[in-house]
Structure formats: structure tokens, C-alpha cells
Design a protein around this motif. Structure first.
Motif, short mmCIF file in Angstrom:
data_model
loop_
_atom_site.label_atom_id
_atom_site.label_comp_id
_atom_site.label_asym_id
_atom_site.label_seq_id
_atom_site.Cartn_x
_atom_site.Cartn_y
_atom_site.Cartn_z
N LYS A 1 0.81 -1.23 0.00
CA LYS A 1 0.00 0.00 0.00
C LYS A 1 0.85 1.27 0.00
O LYS A 1 0.36 2.36 -0.33
CB LYS A 1 -0.90 0.02 1.24
CG LYS A 1 -2.15 -0.83 1.05
CD LYS A 1 -3.12 -0.53 2.19
CE LYS A 1 -4.01 -1.71 2.52
NZ LYS A 1 -4.25 -1.84 3.95
N SER A 2 2.09 1.19 0.42
CA SER A 2 2.94 2.37 0.47
C SER A 2 3.28 2.85 -0.95
O SER A 2 3.43 2.05 -1.87
CB SER A 2 4.24 2.04 1.21
OG SER A 2 5.18 3.05 0.99
N PRO A 3 3.40 4.19 -1.14
CA PRO A 3 3.76 4.70 -2.48
C PRO A 3 5.18 4.31 -2.89
O PRO A 3 5.57 4.52 -4.02
CB PRO A 3 3.63 6.22 -2.33
CG PRO A 3 3.70 6.49 -0.88
CD PRO A 3 3.15 5.27 -0.20
N THR A 4 5.96 3.76 -1.97
CA THR A 4 7.29 3.28 -2.36
C THR A 4 7.20 1.95 -3.10
O THR A 4 8.18 1.49 -3.67
CB THR A 4 8.17 3.01 -1.11
OG1 THR A 4 7.49 2.08 -0.27
CG2 THR A 4 8.44 4.29 -0.33
N THR A 5 6.02 1.32 -3.09
CA THR A 5 5.86 0.00 -3.70
C THR A 5 5.99 0.08 -5.21
O THR A 5 5.31 0.88 -5.86
CB THR A 5 4.47 -0.57 -3.37
OG1 THR A 5 4.23 -0.40 -1.98
CG2 THR A 5 4.38 -2.03 -3.74
N THR A 6 6.88 -0.73 -5.79
CA THR A 6 6.96 -0.82 -7.24
C THR A 6 6.28 -2.11 -7.68
O THR A 6 6.02 -3.00 -6.86
CB THR A 6 8.43 -0.86 -7.72
OG1 THR A 6 9.03 -2.08 -7.23
CG2 THR A 6 9.22 0.33 -7.20
N LYS A 7 6.04 -2.19 -8.98
CA LYS A 7 5.43 -3.42 -9.51
C LYS A 7 6.31 -4.62 -9.18
O LYS A 7 5.83 -5.71 -8.86
CB LYS A 7 5.26 -3.26 -11.03
CG LYS A 7 4.33 -4.28 -11.61
CD LYS A 7 4.07 -4.07 -13.08
CE LYS A 7 3.47 -5.35 -13.65
NZ LYS A 7 3.58 -5.41 -15.10
N GLU A 8 7.64 -4.39 -9.25
CA GLU A 8 8.59 -5.46 -8.97
C GLU A 8 8.46 -5.97 -7.53
O GLU A 8 8.58 -7.17 -7.28
CB GLU A 8 10.00 -4.90 -9.21
CG GLU A 8 11.00 -5.95 -9.61
CD GLU A 8 12.37 -5.32 -9.90
OE1 GLU A 8 12.44 -4.11 -10.24
OE2 GLU A 8 13.35 -6.05 -9.76
N ASP A 9 8.21 -5.06 -6.59
CA ASP A 9 8.03 -5.48 -5.20
C ASP A 9 6.82 -6.40 -5.06
O ASP A 9 6.85 -7.41 -4.36
CB ASP A 9 7.81 -4.27 -4.28
CG ASP A 9 9.02 -3.35 -4.23
OD1 ASP A 9 10.13 -3.85 -4.02
OD2 ASP A 9 8.83 -2.14 -4.41
N GLU A 10 5.73 -6.02 -5.75
CA GLU A 10 4.51 -6.80 -5.61
C GLU A 10 4.67 -8.19 -6.25
O GLU A 10 4.29 -9.20 -5.65
CB GLU A 10 3.32 -6.04 -6.22
CG GLU A 10 2.02 -6.77 -5.96
CD GLU A 10 0.78 -5.87 -5.94
OE1 GLU A 10 0.93 -4.63 -6.09
OE2 GLU A 10 -0.32 -6.43 -5.78
N VAL A 11 5.26 -8.22 -7.45
CA VAL A 11 5.49 -9.52 -8.12
C VAL A 11 6.41 -10.38 -7.25
O VAL A 11 6.16 -11.58 -7.05
CB VAL A 11 6.12 -9.28 -9.52
CG1 VAL A 11 6.60 -10.59 -10.12
CG2 VAL A 11 5.10 -8.59 -10.43
N THR A 12 7.46 -9.75 -6.71
CA THR A 12 8.40 -10.47 -5.85
C THR A 12 7.71 -10.99 -4.60
O THR A 12 7.87 -12.16 -4.22
CB THR A 12 9.56 -9.53 -5.44
OG1 THR A 12 10.26 -9.14 -6.62
CG2 THR A 12 10.54 -10.21 -4.49
N GLY A 13 6.91 -10.13 -3.96
CA GLY A 13 6.22 -10.53 -2.74
C GLY A 13 5.31 -11.73 -2.98
O GLY A 13 5.30 -12.69 -2.20
N ARG A 14 4.57 -11.70 -4.06
CA ARG A 14 3.63 -12.80 -4.32
C ARG A 14 4.38 -14.10 -4.66
O ARG A 14 3.98 -15.20 -4.24
CB ARG A 14 2.64 -12.42 -5.42
CG ARG A 14 1.77 -11.22 -4.99
CD ARG A 14 0.52 -11.01 -5.79
NE ARG A 14 -0.15 -9.78 -5.34
CZ ARG A 14 -0.91 -9.69 -4.25
NH1 ARG A 14 -1.13 -10.75 -3.49
NH2 ARG A 14 -1.45 -8.52 -3.91
N ALA A 15 5.49 -13.97 -5.41
CA ALA A 15 6.30 -15.17 -5.70
C ALA A 15 6.89 -15.74 -4.42
O ALA A 15 6.93 -16.96 -4.22
CB ALA A 15 7.42 -14.81 -6.68
N LEU A 16 7.34 -14.85 -3.52
CA LEU A 16 7.94 -15.31 -2.27
C LEU A 16 6.91 -15.97 -1.35
O LEU A 16 7.22 -16.93 -0.64
CB LEU A 16 8.62 -14.13 -1.54
CG LEU A 16 9.94 -13.66 -2.16
CD1 LEU A 16 10.35 -12.31 -1.57
CD2 LEU A 16 11.04 -14.69 -1.96
#
Lengths: 307, 307
Positions: free
Chosen positions: A153-168
Motif C-alpha cells: 500500500k505504500s507509495p514506495t511500492t513498485t510493480k517489482e516489489d509486488e510480483v516479488t512478494g507474491r512469488a515469495l
């Protein structure tokens, strides 16, 4: 002596887990002479994550000796690092912050990327080098992503963070939202913390235009729970302002459920907060709508206001 | 306005070709709005390499405007960069030098590795991202590797540089030793250069312990050819020392065939060279056996001697 790997003072989840994960990566690269450490006690959120995935907390150090070889994660500014860091030999840095007040005598390995957390970069290192990610390391990196992005939810979140988080989350075998909210809530209770703990658990110092600025952040699910203790917090902050000669001390109390913050601004330059966020302070406090990121929102705005 | 990509002042082969190669990589990544430029005229070695592989030299700029978006290659220290760089928005850096006098307001992409030249890092980027390397880009990167490592003889050379150089020679379709010696010799003639050109073509300024140090390097195949013009060079150096208030100016004349250097040390702190290299200056000059690298040998020793 082992090469110490550590993150910033007042260790948060990304800083602690990234030191542990980089230790794992270095060993997988054949460098056994490394040891993750940290510069202070962990908070309850980090304790929750380490406990959930069965990993021990690193030991605590506070300084390094002249010429000691170290690797840094999740920070580069010397004033956020170990005492005497300017006389250490920094071999590697993995970070996602601005670069400032950092220098070396020799070339080094330095990798910074403008993503939401260090774990997102370390995940990429696993992929690039074809290393397997064990379940516990996946869990630690996932916890760091959730913590630094406040569950994306933070504006620091990039698409890469979200893809990485879900893969992890898949690799760690947990549901990202269930685990994430549970972990964030574990760190969000303020009742059993002293005022000194609350203003110190996630605080960083910045030099802005020769001003000494301290920005402390607390993530909560109940902002009033903190401001009921306003007097006690103000006393603790003013004592720190006097002792460390801060020109400005900002306490940012962030509601992780609705994604805004209430700030308390003290120190002789407290008025800078008004220009920084286009707000009027009421008894040194203000609500900052939509502000949840120190790095992406608070620091840049304060920097502009003081420049 | 396009995002400008450039290396350091007094551009050498690694700086010019890395800007061109990063422009190529950015376009391959889908970012068309980029333009390689450079901060000064190219030398004969770089001209030889560009001509050999049929690539035009980038256009020359000397400053950037406030807020301009840029990417840096082969340097990070602001005093080696474009005028007004401190007010630009630096998006990316690819470098292989120490980090110093560099700071940003926001997070950025920064990749430094302790290898012999920037091209070795860019070659790795092609591999990591699965990008094809066309013959001319391979030739440019090969030229940079040869130039910065003096055909793998400089102590800055890592195993990775040598492996990279040989792989690039295959892709570029040249014999690495034949092409390399031809290219180095093209840049090694000093006869048709003025004293100002010789002391300025590859010179960098360093701040060491509040001292202002200028270190110029010339690669030659005949050291005497340079020192026959000692008087003319000394006059030019002393004029620069006065104008720029250098505390120390070191001219390093490196024989690329036998891998040592003769130095001329001027400025009020010229004696620092004696402690730095454990030599006795004879009329402000000394032979430094085995010294060929400014970065790995001259700068660290001078830094220690002045600290």
C-alpha cells in the motif's frame, strides 16, 4: 575475523532479514567467512517474522574497528550505520535508499535500486545467480517486502516489489494477505512500549541543508492509543532534541489500516512541517492524508522545505 | 529532452564507449529517449577504436541544467562530472571506481563493481538480460577493457575483465593482442600534442584530507619523449596549480610496454610522493617500478600519505 553484514540502526524487518539473507547468499557463493549482525534490538514485527520462519535473530554489535571488513544492507548513510563505519573497509552494499554521506577509499561492490525494499533486490540476486531459495529465506524476504511496502500500500511500492512478494509467498507457503496483516499487527501495538522505545524503534537522522533532522515513525492500527500519551512522548522527544541538538524532530504515527499519518513536530524548526506538507499545525500536530512513507514522502518534502 | 548519458571529464575510451553502450542497452530495454554525450574531446586511442568499429563519437556537452535527468557511467565523484551535476536528477550510475562526493535526494539505480572497467559490468548486463551483443558494441566494450587494463597488465585487472575481454574479442572478430597493441599505440604518441593537452587529456581531481590533488596520466611507449619537454610541461602544470589552487599535481607517465611509470610532482605538497611510494625525488621526479594504475596504486598511496 568474519566479515560482518548489517543494516541500519534501529533495525526494522527489511534490515534484519536482509543481513540474514545476504549471509545465506554469500555462503552459497562460497564465502563462508560472513556473519549477519544487527545494530540494536529487534521490534515485535521482526520477532514475529523470525519466529514464524524459525530463524534466530543475529547478535547485536554497535561499532566496528578500524579496517574491519563489512557489508552493508538497507542503508548507506554513515550516520545511520555502526559507530566508526568511516574507518571500516566496506566491501559490498545492497540498498534501496538515496545515496548520501557515503564514501570509500577503494572501489567496491555497490548495488542500489529504486525499489520498495532491499529484499526485492536480493530476490533478484538469487534468480540471476541460479541459487535455490529455501523456505525460511523466502519467508524472511517476504516479511521484508510486506513490512517496507505496508502490504503493497505504500507509495514506495513498485510493480517489482509486488510480483516479488507474491512469488515469495508461494515459496514460503503462506497466504500473503493473511500472513502480512498478522505480521504488521504484531508490530503495531504500542501499549507495552515506553515513550523512549516508541520514538526510537524506527528513527533515522538526516542532514538537510546543515540542519540536523530526526524522523521517527510508528506503524499502528490505533493512532489515538499513541496520542493519549502525548505529554510523555513530548518530554522524551524534547530530551533527545536537547541532547542530540536536533533542529527538527518529527514523530510520524502511521495508521497502516487507512494509510495516513498524524505527526508531532518539535524542535526549533518545527514549523517546516507546515510548508513541507501544506498543512497548519494544531498544537504541533497535523494529519497528513495519504502519507505513509518516510523515504518517499516525508524526507523529500522536509528536504525541500528546509532548502 | 532526452536523458543524457555520459562519463567523466577528459573522456577516455571506457568513458566514451560505456556511454554509447549504455545508450544501446537502454534502447534495447525499450527506453528510446536517451542520448550518449561526452564532456570533452576524445583522444587518439578512442578515435582509433570508434573508427575501427564504425561508430560516431557522441556530441560534446559541458554542463547540465537544473533538474535534468541523466545517467552516469565510469565515474560518480561530482568534481569529475558535468558542471551543475549536483542539481541534476541522476537516474542511474554504472561505475567501477570508489564512491565519494556523490549524493542524491532520491533513491536511484546505482551499480558499481570492483572490476577493471565499466565495460565489464555492461557486458554482464547484456548477459543477465539476455540481450544480443552486436559486433560494433562488442568492439567498443573490448576497446574499453584493453584501455583500462592496459591489455590485462594493469593491477586493476580482474579475472572477470580478462574473461570478458577475450569473449568480446571473439564477438568483435579481432585478435585481442594484435588489435589491443595497435589501439594502445594509437593513443601513445605524444609528439603532436601540446603540453596543455598532455597534462589535461587524462587528469582527475581528488579531494584528500582537505587537500586539492590533481593526478594526470599519460600512457606512452617512450617515456623520454615526454621528459625531453620537461620545462614546457612544468610551466603548464605550475600555471594550472596557481589557477586551480592545487596543493599537489602529479604527472604520471606510464610506459605501457614495460609497465612502470615516471612521475613529476609539483605543487606545495609535492614531497608527499616520497612517503607515498617510498622513493626519493630527484629534481621532482621519480621512477615508480610496477606502478601503472592511478586508481589502484597512485590514489590509495597518495591518500595514505596525505592522511
Amino acid at each position: 575475523m568474519s566479515i560482518k553484514i548489517f543494516g541500519h540502526q534501529n533495525p526494522d524487518t527489511d534490515t534484519v532479514t536482509s543481513a540474514l539473507v545476504l549471509e545465506y547468499i554469500e555462503r552459497a557463493r562460497g564465502n563462508d567467512d560472513v556473519e549477519a549482525v544487527m545494530l540494536g534490538e529487534i521490534g515485535e514485527e521482526t520477532a514475529f517474522a523470525l519466529n514464524y520462519f524459525g530463524v534466530d535473530a543475529p547478535k547485536i554489535i554497535d561499532s566496528v574497528i578500524d579496517g574491519e571488513r563489512v557489508m552493508l544492507v538497507d542503508h548507506n548513510e554513515f550516520q545511520q550505520s555502526a559507530t566508526n563505519i568511516e574507518n571500516a573497509e566496506i566491501l559490498k552494499v545492497y540498498d534501496h535508499h538515496r545515496i548520501s554521506n557515503f564514501e570509500t577509499e577503494s572501489p567496491l561492490y555497490f548495488r542500489a535500486e529504486p525499489v520498495g525494499c532491499t529484499a526485492t533486490i536480493l530476490y533478484k540476486v538469487f534468480k540471476e545467480e541460479g541459487l535455490d531459495i529455501p523456505k525460511d529465506m523466502a519467508g524472511l524476504m517476504l516479511s521484508a517486502v510486506i513490512s517496507d511496502t505496508l502490504l503493497f500500500k505504500s507509495p514506495t511500492t513498485t510493480k517489482e516489489d509486488e510480483v516479488t512478494g507474491r512469488a515469495l509467498a508461494d515459496l514460503a507457503g503462506v497466504d500473503v494477505d493473511t500472513y502480512g496483516l498478522e505480521m504488521l499487527k504484531a508490530g503495531a501495538s504500542t501499549k507495552d512500549k515506553t515513550a523512549a522505545e516508541l520514538i526510537g524503534q524506527d528513527a533515522k537522522t538526516f542532514e538537510v541543508n546543515e540542519k540536523n533532522v530526526r524522523i521517527a515513525q510508528i506503524n499502528v492500527v490505533d493512532v489515538d492509543e499513541v496520542f493519549e500519551r502525548r505529554q510523555e512522548l513530548e518530554t522524551a522527544i524534547n530530551a533527545e532534541v536537547d541532547r542530540e541538538e536536533y533542529d527538527l524532530f518529527i514523530l510520524v504515527v502511521t495508521n497502516i489500516l487507512v494509510s495516513d499519518s498524524k505527526v508531532l513536530a518539535l524542535g526549533k524548526d518545527y514549523k517546516a512541517v507546515e510548508a513541507a506538507f501544506d498543512v497548519t499545525l494544531d498544537d504541533n500536530t497535523a494529519i497528513l492524508e495519504g502519507v505513509v512513507s518516510r523515504k518517499k514522502q516525508v524526507v523529500p518534502n522536509i528536504t525541500k522545505a528546509l532548502s
